[in-house]
Every structure is written in structure tokens, then in C-alpha cells.
Design a protein around this motif. Structure first.
Motif, PDB file in Angstrom:
ATOM      1  N   ALA A   7      20.285  19.689 -30.503  1.00 55.35           N
ATOM      2  CA  ALA A   7      20.958  18.900 -29.467  1.00 55.35           C
ATOM      3  C   ALA A   7      22.251  19.550 -28.975  1.00 55.35           C
ATOM      4  N   GLU A  39      20.153  17.744 -34.726  1.00 55.89           N
ATOM      5  CA  GLU A  39      21.537  17.841 -34.249  1.00 55.89           C
ATOM      6  C   GLU A  39      21.874  19.270 -33.818  1.00 55.89           C
ATOM      7  N   MET A  52      16.097  12.360 -32.866  1.00 54.56           N
ATOM      8  CA  MET A  52      17.415  11.741 -33.003  1.00 54.56           C
ATOM      9  C   MET A  52      17.288  10.337 -33.589  1.00 54.56           C
ATOM     10  N   LEU A 106      12.940  15.409 -28.772  1.00 53.95           N
ATOM     11  CA  LEU A 106      14.328  15.350 -29.239  1.00 53.95           C
ATOM     12  C   LEU A 106      14.777  13.909 -29.472  1.00 53.95           C
ATOM     13  N   ILE A 158      26.652  13.901 -26.581  1.00 53.79           N
ATOM     14  CA  ILE A 158      25.522  14.631 -26.011  1.00 53.79           C
ATOM     15  C   ILE A 158      24.947  13.865 -24.816  1.00 53.79           C
ATOM     16  N   TYR A 217      12.476  16.365 -24.192  1.00 52.79           N
ATOM     17  CA  TYR A 217      13.338  15.232 -24.494  1.00 52.79           C
ATOM     18  C   TYR A 217      12.619  14.130 -25.267  1.00 52.79           C
ATOM     19  N   GLU A 261      22.367   7.869 -27.889  1.00 50.45           N
ATOM     20  CA  GLU A 261      21.986   9.182 -27.383  1.00 50.45           C
ATOM     21  C   GLU A 261      20.471   9.370 -27.393  1.00 50.45           C
ATOM     22  N   SER A 262      19.794   8.743 -28.339  1.00 49.56           N
ATOM     23  CA  SER A 262      18.340   8.883 -28.416  1.00 49.56           C
ATOM     24  C   SER A 262      17.625   8.121 -27.303  1.00 49.56           C
TER      25      SER A 262
END
Length: 276
Positions: free
Chosen positions: A181, A178, A50, A46, A107, A43, A247-248
Motif C-alpha cells: 500500500a 501495508e 487491508m 489490496l 493512503i 484494488y 482505507e480498505s
């Protein structure tokens, strides 16, 4: 753009837009394909990616869309900021209306927090629709720039084939996380690797379609071009603020995500200024 063959620059702009959209879809698919190699997801990585995607979209909105739109409007005898302001706000309103009525799930959120009209659709479908919604303005932006370049507007509005290619490269870069994700969470939910990949790549299929629509629109209705550029920018910024940045930061990596935004902004700015 020496790495591209000369025949590309001689293609019909709608075909160029289609190829640009297919490229960005392909990068989305590449990100989704990581599900074949791992089930887990880092994460921190990710969230940083993002954030990077958000930075790319912000810079692309400014250098590739708003500034050329203002220059073009002034060259056409208009007050430059008027179409920029109107188009920008309309782009945001368009995405807000889509958010209100199209069923989708952001997400990282549970199924019962889906937005849009009530539906019995599966979580996977709603996740794909969320990404698909914000891929529409990305495809439109690519198409609008290819269409503008075909009209010989590079001398008055900064719209060139090289600039459109640069935008496609930038959007492609930010599409990679994306795809990840979408496919990774679905794999963790128990879907097969193939289904998880299929849902992930499916979210990007709208980009070549909207790119063709954007190119065709500005070619056949030239006066809307300054508004169309700003419209795409407004829709992209709406996505950044409403989706990508929140979301990030869902997993406690706010500082890393913020640094990702700054890095993405610089990378896209350099690409646009150096190559576009």
C-alpha cells in the motif's frame, strides 16, 4: 513451535523481541518489494488484504493482549478489568495525540488532506509516517509479550514465548499488504522502483525498535505489565477503526473488505489458540 530451534527459546527476551520485530519489518519489506515486478495494483485484492490485516489486529488485541492482561491482573490480586480498561483507553489516547501532532497522510488521500501539524514534507514522507505511526503499537505488543514470558508469567497470565511468536507471525502477515500500500502508489506517482521500495520498507523499521522498548519496559517495571498489554491493544484497535477499515473501503469494495476482516480475525484467533 517445533519449527524453531531450541536456542531461540534460550535467548535473552530483549533479543527475542528484536528478532520478532525484525521479522515483521522483513515481511513489510517483502510486500514493498512487489513494486519491482509490477507498477499496477489490483484494488480488490489490496482492499481485501487491508481488511484481512484489520481482522488480524482485532483478534490479536483480544486473544494475545487483553485476555492475558486480565488474567495476569487477577493473578496479581487486582480487579482484572480495571488495568485492561485503563490501559486500553490510554493506548487510544496515545495514538490520537500522535495523529494530532505528527504530520502524516493516509493512503488514498490527496496531499492537501494531510493530518498533524502543517509541513512542507513530500507526499512520500507523509505516507510512510502514517504507516509508521500504527506500526509502533504492533512492535510494542510483540516486545511486551516476549518480556512477559521471560518473567515466568505463563502460569498466571497466559504469556508464553510461543504466544509472542504467534503474535509476531500474525502481525507479519498483516504487514505484507501495508508494504504494498505504500510502494505501489508511490511508483504510480513517478518515483523509481528503488525509491518506492525504500519508502515502503522504511515504514516497518520502527517495529524492531518499539519491540525492544516494550520488552525492556515490562522486564524492568513488572507492575505495569497488565496495563502495557491493554495499552498495546487499545492503540492497535484505534489504528484499525481510524485507518485500516476506512482505507480498505475507499475503492467501493466494502463487502470484500468486510469479508477480509472476518477471515483475518478467524486466522489470527486460530493461530493464537492452536499455537499460542
Amino acid at each position: 513451535m517445533e519449527f524453531l530451534p531450541n536456542w531461540f527459546f534460550e535467548l535473552n527476551p530483549i533479543v527475542q523481541a528484536l528478532m520478532g520485530g525484525l521479522f515483521t519489518w522483513g515481511v513489510t519489506s517483502l510486500g514493498a518489494a512487489l513494486v519491482f515486478f509490477t507498477k499496477g495494483i489490483n484494488y480488490k485484492l489490496l482492499d481485501g488484504m487491508m481488511g484481512f490485516a484489520a481482522g488480524v489486529m482485532i483478534a490479536a488485541s483480544v486473544w494475545s493482549l487483553i485476555i492475558p492482561g486480565i488474567e495476569l491482573a487477577e493473578a496479581q490480586g487486582m480487579i482484572g478489568w480495571i488495568p485492561a480498561a485503563i490501559g486500553f483507553l490510554l493506548g487510544g489516547v496515545f495514538l490520537r495525540i500522535c495523529d494530532a501532532y505528527v504530520p502524516h497522510l493516509h493512503i488514498g488521500l490527496p496531499r492537501d488532506e494531510a493530518e498533524g501539524v502543517d509541513t512542507k514534507w513530500k507526499r512520500a514522507t507523509l505516507l510512510v509516517l502514517a504507516i509508521t505511526l500504527h506500526n509502533i503499537p504492533e512492535g510494542l505488543a510483540i516486545g511486551v509479550l516476549f518480556g512477559a514470558a521471560s518473567l515466568g508469567l505463563d502460569m498466571v497470565g497466559g504469556a508464553t514465548v510461543a504466544g509472542a511468536i504467534t503474535l509476531a507471525i500474525g502481525i507479519g502477515i498483516q504487514n505484507f499488504p501495508e508494504g504494498i500500500a505504500i510502494s505501489m502508489p508511490l511508483r504510480r506517482d513517478g518515483l523509481s522502483r528503488f525509491k518506492s521500495f525504500n519508502y515502503g520498507q522504511l515504514s516497518g523499521i520502527v517495529e524492531p525498535v518499539s519491540a525492544v522498548i516494550g520488552a525492556a519496559a515490562v522486564i524492568f517495571i513488572t507492575p505495569i505489565l497488565p496495563y502495557a498489554l491493554a495499552f498495546a491493544a487499545g492503540a492497535m484497535i484505534y489504528v484499525v477503526v481510524e485507518e485500516l477499515i476506512p482505507e480498505s473501503q475507499l475503492h467501493g469494495n466494502a463487502d470484500l473488505a468486510t469479508l477480509g476482516v472476518m477471515l483475518g480475525f478467524v486466522v489470527m484467533m486460530v493461530l493464537d489458540v492452536a499455537l499460542g
